[in-house]
Design an enzyme around this catalytic site. Structure first.
Site, PDB file in Angstrom:
ATOM      1  N   ASP A 121       0.832  -1.193   0.000  1.00  0.00           N
ATOM      2  CA  ASP A 121       0.000   0.000   0.000  1.00  0.00           C
ATOM      3  C   ASP A 121       0.876   1.256   0.000  1.00  0.00           C
ATOM      4  OD1 ASP A 121      -2.741   1.140   0.369  1.00  0.00           O
ATOM      5  OD2 ASP A 121      -1.887   1.889   2.235  1.00  0.00           O
ATOM      6  N   GLU A 156      14.713 -15.353   0.126  1.00  0.00           N
ATOM      7  CA  GLU A 156      15.025 -16.392   1.119  1.00  0.00           C
ATOM      8  C   GLU A 156      14.000 -17.519   1.110  1.00  0.00           C
ATOM      9  OE1 GLU A 156      15.197 -14.442   4.889  1.00  0.00           O
ATOM     10  OE2 GLU A 156      16.665 -12.945   4.223  1.00  0.00           O
TER      11      GLU A 156
END
Length: 547
Positions: free
Chosen positions: A216, A256
């Site tokens: 956002d 990751e």
């Protein structure tokens, strides 16, 4: 036939396995999707119970607007706790069950993250208000002394996106920044603790199994040094170069967890080359294109916007991300039914405003959707558009909840009209959304638009969307090579996408296609013949040359 633009290779073969490059992603506004516990507000179990609807529609992923702990001053975009589900939406266990059920049905789950600001009830902001000027607690937010002899004036001239000033003064005389409501103080992204906290929040939800984040206000985290006054053509609170360092760090965190988790930027910035910076290979994966929302629906303007966005995104190795409606905009079914379809997008429509032509708006909206689904890249759908839902344009002003309405002095109606709870069952109370009174009232005439009246019904908007999504995948339109063709008519847009012709007639009159015979694969309008050299008014079609 002369090409008027060169072929644009958007997805090199080695990258075509990236699921997000061609995905159809469905936005869910949780409080308005489906209410399972009977309190009038949608919840996570309600979403889980309706996943079959989304699986039948054929979407690849869902994006959930915020469901975190919040006082709900801005419908959850004022977050008080980023790691837990607000009780009005259910429990943390409900979220885990939703993820598991969605994944079993082959639907990925993207969640909103709100990094520009928190709720004023977030523990950090409560601590900041109780702490002294210059403290570490205040450093997490943007506090400044005011201007004027006694500091009685705001630090600069910035205004809130919801209306009114972007600064609020506290009892000790300092002011805090809020680009949105006063209950949404902006974080200071120059603070190391803020940066570390959000990396931890990302890992928390990635550990919970989410497939990505819609970010956002992605362009607003960094403000210009010194917080200078805004001026015409100069917005020092948006799109600062330093914001990209943040997203490079976020991309490393997602890496990751493998190569299929994604970041989507809400970054409504111009020109397209600036927006493309957000999707460079080491930053975001996607950024919403403003081309189909902010551009007037005039043939030359739409063609230019589509081309400029494709060119800009392709130069950084990205792919376009198209959207026609979401929780912040008047639904395109109504927007395109306004008397002047070229007009700028309104910020809400009220009962005493000019009303859209519903039938014409739906026809134009269906054409716009088929056109969008024929473009290369990914497409975002907003809940209810697959039912052809219009904006609630006669909503009683007394029930409005969008902070824009109050902060504008009751002059801008805001976004409540596109956030009305969905109709599921025509003959049920609240059209099957809830057993209680919905948090926003539904129009009385929505029974004909309910999901149970459309599924399996030829010619319904739901079946149009379902068939278009299925054929889009079969034809490989999302990952195709793309070129614009000379159409011979100023109202007709014509493109080639991996061997399929995409045509959009942007007039009310029938137009002639520049080929003697074409095989019609799909059309937004009724009554199409198997072969045609003409296209009805406000209709989009996918075509092939006949042998």
């Amino acid at each position: 036939m002369n090409h008027i633009s060169e072929s644009l290779v958007l997805t090199p073969a080695r990258e075509q396995t990236d699921w997000w490059r061609s995905a159809v992603i469905y936005q869910i506004y949780p409080r308005s999707f489906a209410d399972q516990n009977g309190d009038g507000i949608g919840d996570l179990v309600g979403i889980s119970d309706h996943l079959d609807h989304l699986s039948d529609l054929g979407v690849d992923a869902i994006w959930l607007s915020p469901f975190y702990v919040s006082p709900q001053h801005d419908a959850g975009y004022d977050v008080a706790d980023y790691r837990h589900v607000d009780p009005i939406f259910g429990t943390d266990s409900d979220f885990r069950n939703l993820i598991a059920r969605a994944h079993r049905q082959g639907i990925r789950v993207i969640v909103d993250i709100v990094p520009n600001h928190s709720s004023s009830e977030h523990p950090w902001f409560v601590e900041a208000l109780a702490s002294a000027k210059g403290s570490a607690a205040r450093s997490r937010y943007v506090f400044r002394d005011g201007r004027g002899d006694q500091g009685e004036l705001p630090p600069n001239n910035w205004t809130s996106m919801f209306g009114g000033p972007a600064w609020t003064r506290i009892p000790d005389g300092q002011w805090y920044l809020h680009l949105f409501d006063s209950s949404q103080p902006d974080f200071n992204w120059g603070d190391d603790e803020v940066r570390a906290e959000f990396l931890d929040i990302l890992r928390y939800w990635l550990d919970e199994g989410v497939d990505g984040f819609r970010v956002d206000v992605a362009s607003g985290l960094i403000k210009a040094p010194g917080l200078p006054d805004a001026a015409d053509g100069y917005a020092p609170m948006w799109d600062q170069d330093e914001v990209h360092e943040i997203y490079r760090g976020w991309r490393s965190v997602l890496a990751e967890y493998g190569d299929d988790r994604i970041l989507i930027a809400e970054a409504w910035v111009d020109p397209p080359e600036r927006q493309a910076d957000y999707v460079r290979p080491d930053e975001m994966h996607q950024a919403f294109s403003p081309a189909l929302i902010y551009t007037p629906w005039e043939p030359e303007a739409i063609a230019a916007a589509v081309r400029s966005n494709i060119v800009a995104i392709s130069r950084v190795g990205g792919s376009p991300t198209w959207v026609l409606s979401n929780h912040d905009f008047v639904r395109h079914t109504s927007r395109l039914g306004l008397p002047d379809r070229w007009a700028t997008q309104p910020n809400g429509i009220g009962a005493d405003d000019v009303q859209p032509n519903r039938a014409l708006g739906l026809r134009r909206a269906q054409a716009a959707t088929v056109f969008m689904l024929g473009l290369p890249g990914s497409a975002y759908l907003y809940q209810g558009e697959e039912l052809g839902l219009p904006e609630h344009t006669t909503l009683d002003d007394d029930v409005r909840q969008d902070p824009t309405w109050a902060r504008s002095g009751n002059t801008v109606r805001g976004r409540d009209g596109c956030r009305i709870p969905l109709p599921w069952i025509a003959d049920a109370p609240a059209f099957g959304f809830s057993t209680a009174t919905p948090w926003l009232p539904q129009p009385e005439d929505w029974s004909a638009l309910s999901a149970d009246r459309q599924r399996g019904v030829p010619g319904s908007t739901f079946e149009l969307y379902k068939a278009a999504i299925r054929l889009r995948k079969q034809l490989g339109l999302g990952t195709g090579e793309f070129e614009q063709l000379e159409s011979g008519d100023e109202n007709l847009l014509l493109y080639r996408n991996v061997g399929t012709l995409l045509a959009l007639n942007m007039s009310d009159d029938e137009v002639e296609l520049p080929y003697p015979q074409l095989r019609v694969l799909f059309t937004s309008g009724p009554g199409a013949r198997s072969q045609s050299d003409r296209l009805a008014g406000w209709t989009a079609a996918w075509l092939q040359l006949c042998d």
